[in-house]
Each structure stands twice: as structure tokens, then as C-alpha cells.
Design an enzyme around this catalytic site. Structure first.
Site, PDB file in Angstrom:
ATOM      1  N   TYR A  99      40.141  51.891  51.351  1.00  0.00           N
ATOM      2  CA  TYR A  99      40.097  53.306  51.710  1.00  0.00           C
ATOM      3  C   TYR A  99      41.487  53.902  51.760  1.00  0.00           C
ATOM      4  O   TYR A  99      42.490  53.177  51.733  1.00  0.00           O
ATOM      5  CB  TYR A  99      39.372  53.501  53.048  1.00  0.00           C
TER       6      TYR A  99
ATOM      7  N   ARG B 193      48.854  53.630  46.313  1.00  0.00           N
ATOM      8  CA  ARG B 193      48.422  52.518  47.172  1.00  0.00           C
ATOM      9  C   ARG B 193      46.947  52.205  46.955  1.00  0.00           C
ATOM     10  O   ARG B 193      46.547  51.030  46.992  1.00  0.00           O
ATOM     11  CB  ARG B 193      48.704  52.808  48.642  1.00  0.00           C
TER      12      ARG B 193
ATOM     13  N   ARG C 258      21.967  40.910  48.503  1.00  0.00           N
ATOM     14  CA  ARG C 258      23.122  40.352  49.189  1.00  0.00           C
ATOM     15  C   ARG C 258      23.478  39.004  48.580  1.00  0.00           C
ATOM     16  O   ARG C 258      22.614  38.158  48.410  1.00  0.00           O
ATOM     17  CB  ARG C 258      22.837  40.175  50.684  1.00  0.00           C
TER      18      ARG C 258
ATOM     19  N   LYS D  29      44.494  47.862  51.969  1.00  0.00           N
ATOM     20  CA  LYS D  29      43.879  48.786  52.937  1.00  0.00           C
ATOM     21  C   LYS D  29      42.360  48.671  52.870  1.00  0.00           C
ATOM     22  O   LYS D  29      41.672  49.529  52.320  1.00  0.00           O
ATOM     23  CB  LYS D  29      44.353  50.221  52.664  1.00  0.00           C
TER      24      LYS D  29
ATOM     25  N   GLU E 142      52.440  45.766  63.637  1.00  0.00           N
ATOM     26  CA  GLU E 142      52.265  47.225  63.539  1.00  0.00           C
ATOM     27  C   GLU E 142      51.263  47.659  64.589  1.00  0.00           C
ATOM     28  O   GLU E 142      50.756  46.840  65.366  1.00  0.00           O
ATOM     29  CB  GLU E 142      51.800  47.604  62.127  1.00  0.00           C
TER      30      GLU E 142
ATOM     31  N   LEU F  96      50.461  46.860  56.693  1.00  0.00           N
ATOM     32  CA  LEU F  96      50.123  47.843  55.667  1.00  0.00           C
ATOM     33  C   LEU F  96      51.409  48.559  55.259  1.00  0.00           C
ATOM     34  O   LEU F  96      52.213  48.932  56.122  1.00  0.00           O
ATOM     35  CB  LEU F  96      49.112  48.856  56.199  1.00  0.00           C
TER      36      LEU F  96
HETATM   37  N1  PDD Z   1      45.793  54.214  59.000  1.00  0.00           N
HETATM   38  N2  PDD Z   1      49.136  50.412  59.449  1.00  0.00           N
HETATM   39  C1  PDD Z   1      47.797  50.406  59.539  1.00  0.00           C
HETATM   40  C2  PDD Z   1      47.119  49.160  60.000  1.00  0.00           C
HETATM   41  C3  PDD Z   1      47.054  51.567  59.208  1.00  0.00           C
HETATM   42  O1  PDD Z   1      45.717  51.551  59.290  1.00  0.00           O
HETATM   43  C4  PDD Z   1      47.748  52.734  58.792  1.00  0.00           C
HETATM   44  C5  PDD Z   1      47.034  54.001  58.403  1.00  0.00           C
HETATM   45  C6  PDD Z   1      49.168  52.691  58.721  1.00  0.00           C
HETATM   46  C7  PDD Z   1      49.984  53.872  58.274  1.00  0.00           C
HETATM   47  O2  PDD Z   1      49.830  54.088  56.897  1.00  0.00           O
HETATM   48  P1  PDD Z   1      50.003  55.538  56.264  1.00  0.00           P
HETATM   49  O3  PDD Z   1      51.324  56.031  56.704  1.00  0.00           O
HETATM   50  O4  PDD Z   1      49.919  55.308  54.826  1.00  0.00           O
HETATM   51  O5  PDD Z   1      48.889  56.401  56.833  1.00  0.00           O
HETATM   52  C8  PDD Z   1      49.818  51.506  59.043  1.00  0.00           C
HETATM   53  C9  PDD Z   1      45.028  55.409  58.649  1.00  0.00           C
HETATM   54  C10 PDD Z   1      45.726  56.678  58.977  1.00  0.00           C
HETATM   55  C11 PDD Z   1      43.641  55.282  59.269  1.00  0.00           C
HETATM   56  O6  PDD Z   1      43.110  54.192  59.219  1.00  0.00           O
HETATM   57  O7  PDD Z   1      43.104  56.276  59.775  1.00  0.00           O
END
Ligand code: PDD
Length: 286
Positions: A33, A52, A101, A150, A182, A206
């Protein structure tokens, strides 16, 4: 208000949108996503998110269902159809519906499932939390070790977020081998003097699109950037801390595990980076 959402080439009222119960995304969390923010009706850092998405699909050998231009056109159509001024677009691509499945991947010609929807968030860039900052707790990082992809497997980040809320905090910073990886859905930073410290890119985190832009802008503003892991203890001793993500932009962090960071108020460098970032992103929005 009922939204118009996108499902496999069609724009439909949200109540009419359907995906199979056998979809790999539903039964196997076999999908990826992206979240892209919208300010003043325009997409923030679309090319970064596009790149990405393609990396995530490639890493999982999920075929590419659409061209880059088609995604852009679809995102713009969703913004327009839902009259989004400020908000988010959520996009999910899964390995599709094999009709049953099975742990084995379906044949390569199985069409991917593509779903996207908007979330209206008036005043997204004027989030009042920026004035007070977030409080975080630390928790062990119990996710799998391909966090650079992601994927939609977000159960552990959800559990960590709930544990943070249960303790009256805003988020959790995840810790592995003594160092912060993170946040549950954001990249984590500390500031010491003129230097910004954030974990280096690897499979452990990520590769945030906001992170890339903020580090570039920080270097341009003559700030030092150290890409390395840091401990929760170092964070507690830092002058400032913050997180970045597509939905929070640059959000100050003022407390870690109950210990105040710096003065316990949002820091000047976080505040400045947020301003510079939003300024630049509004200029380059599509
Ligand atoms: N999340 N690390 C993780 C684990 C994340 O899920 C996200 C983003 C980031 C930041 O990535 P970016 O700057 O590309 O948004 C870092 C999104 C916003 C979400 O799951 O809603």
C-alpha cells in the site's frame, strides 16, 4: 458522506465496492500500500510514493497492474470526485483473487486487485498536536525483517499503537537490539545540537518518502545528518525529537517512556524542518 472509491478500474460509491473473500490481500496480507497526502487539492510527493510502490511490488514479485500515468490520473480523479482539499489517498495493490485459499502464489496472469480511497482531513497541515508534540513509549520491534516493503500486514504496528494509547501516549517507538528502528507508522529522529540522527536505510525500516525529502532539505539548510541507530536512552538525553510520515509530515516528540526530551516542548529544529518541508512540498505538489 458516501465516498467514491476506486476498485479495479471502476469508480463506485463506497457501499457498492466489492473485493472477493479469496483475495490474497484479505486471506494472506499479500499486498502492498501507499498513503499520499493531499494539500490544497494537490498530491504531495507523488513521484516518491509511486517509486516506492513499484519497489514494493517488485520485491514481492507482484505484477504491475497500472502505468505510472494511470495511477496519477486515478488519484487526481478521486481528489476531484470527492472534492478533497486536504486529506489522504490510500492505495492498495494485492496479488489478486485466485478463487480459493492456497499458500502457493496464483498463476502470474491472475489480475492484481487495485483499490484506492480518499480520507478527507480538513486542516491536515495545521494539526494542533504540532504545538504540544507527541509522547512515545518504547516497545520491542516484533515485525518481520522486510520492513522496507510497505505491506498491508499491520497487526503488530496496530497492537503497538493500542499499547501506547493504553498508557496515555501518542505512539510507540520500536526497539531492536537496543536501538530504535522507527515508529509504528513513521520514521524516528533525535536532534543533538546541530545534528539530526535517524536510523540508516536497510531492511529494518520503511524507507520513508517524507524521510528522504526532510533529510535532503535538512542538508540544504546546513544541518548535519547522521544516519545511524540510536538508543532510547540517547533519545531521552537529546535536545529534541520528531517523527516523519506522509500523514504527520514532521511531528515533534516531547517525551519518551515518561522522560521529557529537552525542555519537554516541541523543538526549534523540528519546527523549522516542518515549515521548510511543507513549503517545498506545496511548491512541487501535482
Ligand atoms: N505510514 N515507517 C512506517 C512503519 C510507516 O508505516 C510509515 C508510513 C513511515 C513513513 O513513511 P512515509 O514518509 O513514506 O509516509 C515509516 C503511513 C503514513 C501509514 O501507514 O498510514
Amino acid at each position: 458522506m458516501s465516498r467514491i472509491v476506486y476498485v479495479n478500474g471502476e469508480y463506485l460509491p463506497e457501499g457498492d465496492a466489492k473485493v472477493s473473500i479469496f483475495d490474497r490481500g484479505f486471506v494472506m496480507a499479500d499486498g502492498v500500500y501507499e498513503v499520499v497526502s493531499v494539500l490544497d487539492g494537490k498530491l504531495i510527493d507523488f513521484p516518491g510514493h509511486q517509486a516506492r510502490l513499484n519497489r514494493s511490488l517488485d520485491a514481492l514479485e507482484i505484477g504491475q497492474p497500472m502505468t505510472d500515468d494511470a495511477y496519477l490520473e486515478m488519484f487526481r480523479a478521486l481528489v476531484e470526485k470527492n472534492r478533497i482539499n486536504d486529506g489522504l489517498i490510500y492505495l492498495q495493490v494485492t496479488r489478486g483473487n485466485p478463487g480459493d485459499r492456497d499458500f502457493a502464489y496464483p498463476p502470474k496472469d491472475t489480475p492484481q486487485t487495485v483499490v484506492a480511497f480518499t480520507q478527507s482531513k480538513p486542516g491536515l497541515a495545521e494539526n494542533p498536536a504540532v504545538k504540544t508534540g507527541w509522547r512515545v513509549i518504547t516497545l520491542p520491534d516484533q515485525r518481520w525483517d522486510r520492513r522496507d516493503i510497505k505491506t498491508v500486514q499491520l497487526l503488530y504496528p496496530s497492537m503497538a499503537k493500542m499499547a501506547a494509547k493504553a498508557q496515555g501516549a501518542d505512539d510507540a517507538w520500536l526497539v531492536e537490539d537496543g536501538k530504535v528502528t522507527e515508529g509504528t507508522s513513521n520514521n524516528a529522529y533525535i536532534v543533538k545540537g546541530n545534528s539530526i540522527v535517524t536510523r540508516e536505510l536497510s531492511n529494518d525500516i520503511l524507507h520513508g518518502i517524507t524521510r528522504a525529502a526532510v533529510l535532503r532539505l535538512a542538508r540544504e539548510a546546513q544541518l548535519q545528518v547522521e544516519e545511524r541507530g540510536f538508543t532510547p536512552e540517547e533519545a531521552a538525553q537529546a535536545d529534541e525529537a520528531f517523527v516523519t510520515s506522509a500523514s504527520a509530515f514532521v511531528m515533534p516528540v516531547v517525551e519518551i517512556d515518561g522522560a521529557k526530551i529537552g525542555s519537554g516542548a516541541p523543538g526549534k529544529i523540528a519546527e523549522r524542518l516542518r515549515e521548510i518541508y511543507l513549503d517545498e512540498m506545496r511548491k512541487t505538489a501535482l
